[in-house]
Design a protein around this motif. Sequence first.
Motif, PDB file in Angstrom:
ATOM      1  N   TYR A   1       3.674 -11.230   9.114  1.00  0.00           N
ATOM      2  CA  TYR A   1       3.505 -10.624   8.031  1.00  0.00           C
ATOM      3  C   TYR A   1       2.521 -11.178   7.143  1.00  0.00           C
ATOM      4  N   PHE A   2       1.439 -10.529   6.545  1.00  0.00           N
ATOM      5  CA  PHE A   2       0.699 -11.068   5.746  1.00  0.00           C
ATOM      6  C   PHE A   2       0.320  -9.943   4.388  1.00  0.00           C
ATOM      7  N   ASN A   3      -0.053 -10.617   3.282  1.00  0.00           N
ATOM      8  CA  ASN A   3      -0.198  -9.860   2.298  1.00  0.00           C
ATOM      9  C   ASN A   3      -1.343 -10.528   1.452  1.00  0.00           C
ATOM     10  N   GLN A   4      -2.208  -9.793   0.563  1.00  0.00           N
ATOM     11  CA  GLN A   4      -3.132 -10.447  -0.470  1.00  0.00           C
ATOM     12  C   GLN A   4      -3.237  -9.639  -1.708  1.00  0.00           C
ATOM     13  N   GLN A   5      -3.530 -10.141  -2.763  1.00  0.00           N
ATOM     14  CA  GLN A   5      -3.735  -9.311  -3.991  1.00  0.00           C
ATOM     15  C   GLN A   5      -4.931  -8.621  -3.997  1.00  0.00           C
ATOM     16  N   PRO A   6      -4.945  -7.408  -4.569  1.00  0.00           N
ATOM     17  CA  PRO A   6      -6.060  -6.335  -4.587  1.00  0.00           C
ATOM     18  C   PRO A   6      -7.054  -6.987  -5.140  1.00  0.00           C
ATOM     19  N   PRO A   7      -8.336  -6.427  -4.971  1.00  0.00           N
ATOM     20  CA  PRO A   7      -9.567  -7.030  -5.663  1.00  0.00           C
ATOM     21  C   PRO A   7      -9.682  -7.028  -7.116  1.00  0.00           C
ATOM     22  N   VAL A   8      -9.941  -7.935  -7.665  1.00  0.00           N
ATOM     23  CA  VAL A   8     -10.038  -7.911  -8.994  1.00  0.00           C
ATOM     24  C   VAL A   8     -10.533  -6.820 -10.109  1.00  0.00           C
ATOM     25  N   GLN A   9     -11.746  -6.730  -9.411  1.00  0.00           N
ATOM     26  CA  GLN A   9     -12.392  -5.581  -9.984  1.00  0.00           C
ATOM     27  C   GLN A   9     -11.522  -4.268 -10.035  1.00  0.00           C
ATOM     28  N   ASN A  10     -10.684  -4.017  -9.089  1.00  0.00           N
ATOM     29  CA  ASN A  10     -10.115  -2.733  -8.657  1.00  0.00           C
ATOM     30  C   ASN A  10      -8.772  -2.589  -9.808  1.00  0.00           C
ATOM     31  N   THR A  11      -8.462  -3.776 -10.327  1.00  0.00           N
ATOM     32  CA  THR A  11      -7.222  -3.784 -11.341  1.00  0.00           C
ATOM     33  C   THR A  11      -7.557  -3.810 -12.628  1.00  0.00           C
ATOM     34  N   ASN A  12      -9.000  -4.066 -13.063  1.00  0.00           N
ATOM     35  CA  ASN A  12      -9.410  -4.172 -14.179  1.00  0.00           C
ATOM     36  C   ASN A  12      -9.420  -3.099 -15.097  1.00  0.00           C
ATOM     37  N   GLU A  13      -8.537  -2.569 -15.973  1.00  0.00           N
ATOM     38  CA  GLU A  13      -8.204  -1.488 -16.477  1.00  0.00           C
ATOM     39  C   GLU A  13      -9.593  -0.995 -17.587  1.00  0.00           C
ATOM     40  N   LEU A  14     -10.204  -1.860 -18.183  1.00  0.00           N
ATOM     41  CA  LEU A  14     -11.321  -1.783 -19.025  1.00  0.00           C
ATOM     42  C   LEU A  14     -12.647  -1.143 -18.179  1.00  0.00           C
ATOM     43  N   ALA A  15     -12.537  -1.549 -16.828  1.00  0.00           N
ATOM     44  CA  ALA A  15     -13.519  -1.204 -16.005  1.00  0.00           C
ATOM     45  C   ALA A  15     -13.224   0.058 -15.245  1.00  0.00           C
ATOM     46  N   GLY A  16     -12.296   0.620 -15.372  1.00  0.00           N
ATOM     47  CA  GLY A  16     -11.685   1.893 -14.597  1.00  0.00           C
ATOM     48  C   GLY A  16     -10.736   1.568 -13.687  1.00  0.00           C
ATOM     49  N   ASN A  18      -6.939   0.311 -11.859  1.00  0.00           N
ATOM     50  CA  ASN A  18      -5.787   0.640 -11.984  1.00  0.00           C
ATOM     51  C   ASN A  18      -5.032  -0.844 -12.182  1.00  0.00           C
ATOM     52  N   PRO A  19      -4.225  -1.142 -13.250  1.00  0.00           N
ATOM     53  CA  PRO A  19      -3.661  -2.506 -13.347  1.00  0.00           C
ATOM     54  C   PRO A  19      -2.451  -2.503 -12.582  1.00  0.00           C
ATOM     55  N   ARG A  20      -1.816  -1.330 -12.116  1.00  0.00           N
ATOM     56  CA  ARG A  20      -0.564  -1.477 -11.314  1.00  0.00           C
ATOM     57  C   ARG A  20      -0.722  -1.328  -9.903  1.00  0.00           C
ATOM     58  N   LEU A  21      -1.684  -1.797  -9.478  1.00  0.00           N
ATOM     59  CA  LEU A  21      -2.043  -1.688  -7.916  1.00  0.00           C
ATOM     60  C   LEU A  21      -1.274  -2.918  -7.127  1.00  0.00           C
ATOM     61  N   GLY A  22      -0.631  -2.497  -6.234  1.00  0.00           N
ATOM     62  CA  GLY A  22       0.262  -3.418  -5.393  1.00  0.00           C
ATOM     63  C   GLY A  22      -0.429  -4.551  -4.312  1.00  0.00           C
ATOM     64  N   VAL A  23       0.042  -5.303  -3.732  1.00  0.00           N
ATOM     65  CA  VAL A  23      -0.652  -5.971  -2.650  1.00  0.00           C
ATOM     66  C   VAL A  23      -0.996  -5.261  -1.563  1.00  0.00           C
ATOM     67  N   GLU A  24      -1.986  -5.770  -0.804  1.00  0.00           N
ATOM     68  CA  GLU A  24      -2.484  -5.266   0.321  1.00  0.00           C
ATOM     69  C   GLU A  24      -1.590  -5.997   1.533  1.00  0.00           C
ATOM     70  N   GLU A  25      -1.037  -5.207   2.584  1.00  0.00           N
ATOM     71  CA  GLU A  25      -0.232  -5.755   3.428  1.00  0.00           C
ATOM     72  C   GLU A  25      -0.711  -5.491   4.843  1.00  0.00           C
ATOM     73  N   ALA A  26      -0.175  -6.290   5.787  1.00  0.00           N
ATOM     74  CA  ALA A  26      -0.587  -6.276   7.362  1.00  0.00           C
ATOM     75  C   ALA A  26       0.512  -6.847   8.157  1.00  0.00           C
ATOM     76  N   ILE A  27       0.825  -6.193   9.241  1.00  0.00           N
ATOM     77  CA  ILE A  27       1.940  -6.922  10.298  1.00  0.00           C
ATOM     78  C   ILE A  27       0.930  -7.038  11.318  1.00  0.00           C
ATOM     79  N   HIS A  28       1.074  -8.248  11.952  1.00  0.00           N
ATOM     80  CA  HIS A  28       0.525  -8.549  13.161  1.00  0.00           C
ATOM     81  C   HIS A  28       1.178  -8.857  14.208  1.00  0.00           C
ATOM     82  N   TYR A  29       0.817  -8.124  15.663  1.00  0.00           N
ATOM     83  CA  TYR A  29       1.639  -8.505  16.700  1.00  0.00           C
ATOM     84  C   TYR A  29       0.638  -9.153  17.819  1.00  0.00           C
TER      85      TYR A  29
END
Length: 248
Positions: A1-16, A18-29
């Motif tokens: 299982y892996f996860n990472q924070q969303p891109p900073v530019q996508n969470t900046n409310e002043l730049a349009g 969404n500050p409530r974005l969650g982490v992006e996730e992946a499961i590797h087999y």
Amino acid sequence: YFNQQPPVQNTNELAGGNPRLGVEEAIHYAVGGEWRPLDFLEFGTTLFYRDVFSLVNQLNNPRVDDPALGPQVFVNDGKGRSYGAEVLLRHYPNNRFFGWLAYTLSRSERLNLETNEYELFQFGQPHILTAIAGYNFPWNIDLAVKFQLVTGNPFTPVTGGVLDIDDDDYSSIQGPTNSARNPTFNQLDIRIDKRFVFDTWMFGIFLDIQNVYNAANQEAIQYNFDFSENQPVSGLPFLPSLGVNARW
């Protein structure tokens, strides 16, 4: 299982964003095996599947999930998948020679939320061939060579342009999503190292040459003002570099 924070530019409310974005996730087999017919020779193969979800996706039509935030363009609805196989032949250092040969066959897709169908991922490369060989010469001289042959990235072609009278500018007419590909990437790199060994430290000098035969690998396409003409944008040309290092 892996996860990472969303891109900073996508969470900046002043730049349009969404500050409530969650982490992006992946499961590797993955499942694979190795076989070593000789002490210095190893063959391995791996089958893999990657399921990615909660990816940040940009909506064409903003929607309201939280009235306090208002309409949102970026949401965690994206999904994707990658699957394929890799084979590896490795020659461990023996009689001054070392190297390995690897080939990966894969397919990467992302879910189009508007059509609910999977499409090719913009960085998907179905075929990746990498060969590395090196030799340890006398007098502390090492030579290494790397060759790569990789399928070009897919892209959405532009089929023409239309004049927007209000803005007095041309807008592109897009073809089917990721329906075209850049030409196959190929490159040869060479590195030569020379070491000078002393009692308590070591000094080294190296020559690194990237893209030895100056392959013009296309990375993008540049269009003129009305999208009636285009030309390829190539990556790095023949690029030599000389350097030194020291170790204690």
